[in-house]
Scaffold this motif. Structure first.
Motif, short mmCIF file in Angstrom:
data_model
loop_
_atom_site.label_atom_id
_atom_site.label_comp_id
_atom_site.label_asym_id
_atom_site.label_seq_id
_atom_site.Cartn_x
_atom_site.Cartn_y
_atom_site.Cartn_z
N LYS A 142 0.84 -1.20 0.00
CA LYS A 142 0.00 0.00 0.00
C LYS A 142 0.88 1.25 0.00
O LYS A 142 1.98 1.26 0.54
CB LYS A 142 -0.92 0.03 1.22
N SER A 143 0.34 2.33 -0.56
CA SER A 143 1.07 3.58 -0.68
C SER A 143 0.23 4.73 -0.12
O SER A 143 -0.97 4.81 -0.40
CB SER A 143 1.41 3.85 -2.15
N ILE A 144 0.86 5.58 0.66
CA ILE A 144 0.16 6.73 1.25
C ILE A 144 0.90 8.01 0.89
O ILE A 144 2.13 8.08 0.98
CB ILE A 144 0.05 6.62 2.79
N GLY A 145 0.15 9.01 0.47
CA GLY A 145 0.71 10.33 0.21
C GLY A 145 0.48 11.23 1.42
O GLY A 145 -0.65 11.36 1.89
N VAL A 146 1.55 11.82 1.93
CA VAL A 146 1.48 12.75 3.05
C VAL A 146 1.88 14.13 2.55
O VAL A 146 2.98 14.31 2.04
CB VAL A 146 2.42 12.30 4.20
N VAL A 147 0.98 15.09 2.67
CA VAL A 147 1.25 16.45 2.21
C VAL A 147 1.66 17.30 3.40
O VAL A 147 0.86 17.57 4.29
CB VAL A 147 0.02 17.05 1.51
N GLY A 148 2.93 17.68 3.41
CA GLY A 148 3.46 18.47 4.52
C GLY A 148 4.36 17.63 5.41
O GLY A 148 3.97 16.55 5.83
N SER A 149 5.56 18.15 5.70
CA SER A 149 6.51 17.39 6.52
C SER A 149 6.74 18.04 7.87
O SER A 149 7.82 17.99 8.42
CB SER A 149 7.85 17.26 5.79
N GLY A 150 5.69 18.68 8.40
CA GLY A 150 5.75 19.19 9.76
C GLY A 150 5.58 18.06 10.76
O GLY A 150 5.59 16.88 10.40
N PRO A 151 5.41 18.38 12.04
CA PRO A 151 5.29 17.34 13.07
C PRO A 151 4.18 16.32 12.80
O PRO A 151 4.38 15.12 12.99
CB PRO A 151 5.01 18.15 14.34
N ALA A 152 3.01 16.79 12.35
CA ALA A 152 1.92 15.86 12.09
C ALA A 152 2.26 14.93 10.93
O ALA A 152 2.06 13.71 11.00
CB ALA A 152 0.62 16.63 11.80
N GLY A 153 2.76 15.49 9.83
CA GLY A 153 3.09 14.69 8.67
C GLY A 153 4.20 13.69 8.95
O GLY A 153 4.13 12.53 8.51
#
Length: 441
Positions: A142-153
């Motif tokens: 499975k592949s997930i896209g995460v937008v933003g590399s702040g603490p939550a991302g």
């Protein structure tokens, strides 16, 4: 607003050696003996109130007991299992209003166990070792896209990678980290810690970071959805609130977020221009960070102007006191009216306020202060909602970060709730667990 040259803004008010001293680590790390002594103060409470007060639910008595028994790396694992960014949170978390405020020692003696510094001692010990503390599960495909590399991302990406998913992080800026890299005071994250922590976190494997990807500009949500099995939005608050008042377009007036980011990215802080007389508008953590760092750069006079009284300030009492000890004047119950100057800021005009009938009212009494630099720290806003349902100007979520669009989750500052690093980590982690459960069905 502009950041053009103004006669009042001068670089090199202090030499490089003075700057290095001023921006040294706010809370130097414990040595092993200091950590043992600090850990010995813990009562190791059953149903410890400090755990309840921690947004990431770290088992604080357990990790402190592990430090007390000379097992700092075991303590770090206890921390990282709940908060993979435990090293940064140990440095920047407002522990004085969270776990340490709830500490039984605080209630009994007015001096809590220094949980934040103990957490840093443990996490620093583990991060100094080679290798990552967690292993990836077998690949799920499975592949997930995460937008933003702040603490939550980052927290979301790490937890998903641990479970065997492949993650691509879409980051707008040149460096990953979001708020941790660009938005925190330099003296809280000395020695390039934010970048080092991200390098360590990515050691889990299975996470790819792609830079220069701005949601709503060169990347859109539909495309990210099409390329992945699920999407997590940790876009933070990219916009800044401005004031439409006379003179706020003069040179020398800028938002505090950009000022802090520029300072964080500077290789030579002594090269940064700062005013002789600086006024910061706002009462939150960003305002405090901007005000204190202006002083550390050599500003002669720094005033923090806030429209309500100190009890209503977003910054904690500890942060307010920190500003005062650095020579920042805290001026409350005043609101800006205008900035005056001939092409560049020279003075700021403020009007006194008072609370009445449940509202804030102007009194008509005004004052002018010298100000060749004015920094606005009056809050940020959501730059891109990607067409999702919103609530109070942020992306609306239910449960563990589920948005109005199926297959899309969100967390961190872009969603309703407290804008704290530790809260963002908890929301990213919990969304990852929910994403994993959904993909496993």
């Amino acid at each position: 607003m502009t950041n053009s040259y103004t006669p009042g803004l001068v670089a090199g008010r202090l030499d490089a050696d003075e700057i290095a001293v001023n921006f040294a680590d706010l809370h130097p790390a414990y040595d092993p003996h200091e950590a043992a002594v600090a850990a010995d103060r813990c009562y190791f409470c059953h149903d410890a109130p400090c755990v309840t007060a921690c947004p990431t639910d770290i088992d604080i008595p357990l990790f402190i007991r592990q430090i007390a028994t000379a097992q700092p790396e075991a303590a770090a694992r206890t921390i990282f299992e709940q908060n993979i960014l435990g090293g940064m949170c140990a440095r920047v978390c407002p522990t004085e209003t969270l776990c340490e405020e709830a500490c039984v020692r605080e209630a009994a003696e007015g001096k809590p166990v220094e949980i934040g510094r103990l957490q840093r001692y443990a996490t620093d010990a583990a991060m100094a070792r080679q290798g990552h503390p967690f292993l990836r599960a077998p690949s799920t495909g499975k592949s997930i896209g995460v937008v933003g590399s702040g603490p939550a991302g980052l927290a979301c990406a790490h937890r998903l990678a641990m479970k065997g998913h492949d993650v691509t992080i879409y980051e707008a800026r040149e460096r990953a980290g979001g708020l941790n890299e660009y938005g925190l005071a330099a003296y809280k994250t000395a020695d390039n810690f934010a970048e080092r922590e991200i390098g360590w976190l990515l050691g889990i494997g299975g996470i790819k970071v792609v830079h220069g990807q701005v949601l709503g500009e060169n990347v859109d949500l539909a495309t990210v959805q099409a390329d992945h099995d699920a999407v997590f939005l940790g876009v933070g608050l990219g916009g800044v609130n401005l004031l439409d008042l006379p003179g706020f377009d003069l040179a020398g007036v800028r938002n505090a977020v950009d000022f802090i980011a520029e300072l964080r990215q500077a290789d030579d802080k002594s090269s940064l221009a700062v005013g002789r007389n600086v006024v910061v508008i706002g009462g939150g953590m960003t305002a405090i960070d901007a005000a204190v760092q202006s002083r550390l750069l050599g500003a002669q006079s720094v005033t923090l102007a806030y429209r309500r009284d100190r009890s209503a300030m977003g910054a904690s009492g500890y942060e307010q006191d920190l500003a005062a000890t650095h020579g920042v004047q805290l001026m409350t119950n005043v609101t800006p009216v205008a900035v005056h100057g001939d092409g560049a800021a020279q003075e700021i005009e403020l009007e006194y306020t008072q609370a009445g009938n449940g509202t804030l009212q102007a009194t008509g009494e005004r004052i002018r202060l010298r100000a060749d630099q004015v920094l606005l720290a009056i809050g940020q806003n959501l730059a891109e909602d990607a067409g999702l349902a919103t609530k109070r100007g942020k992306i609306a979520v239910s449960g563990a970060g589920r948005t109005s669009l199926a297959g899309v989750w969100a967390g961190g500052d872009c969603t309703p709730g407290e804008d704290l690093t530790v809260v963002a980590v908890a929301e990213g982690r919990d969304a990852a667990e929910d994403i994993h459960a959904a993909l496993s069905e």
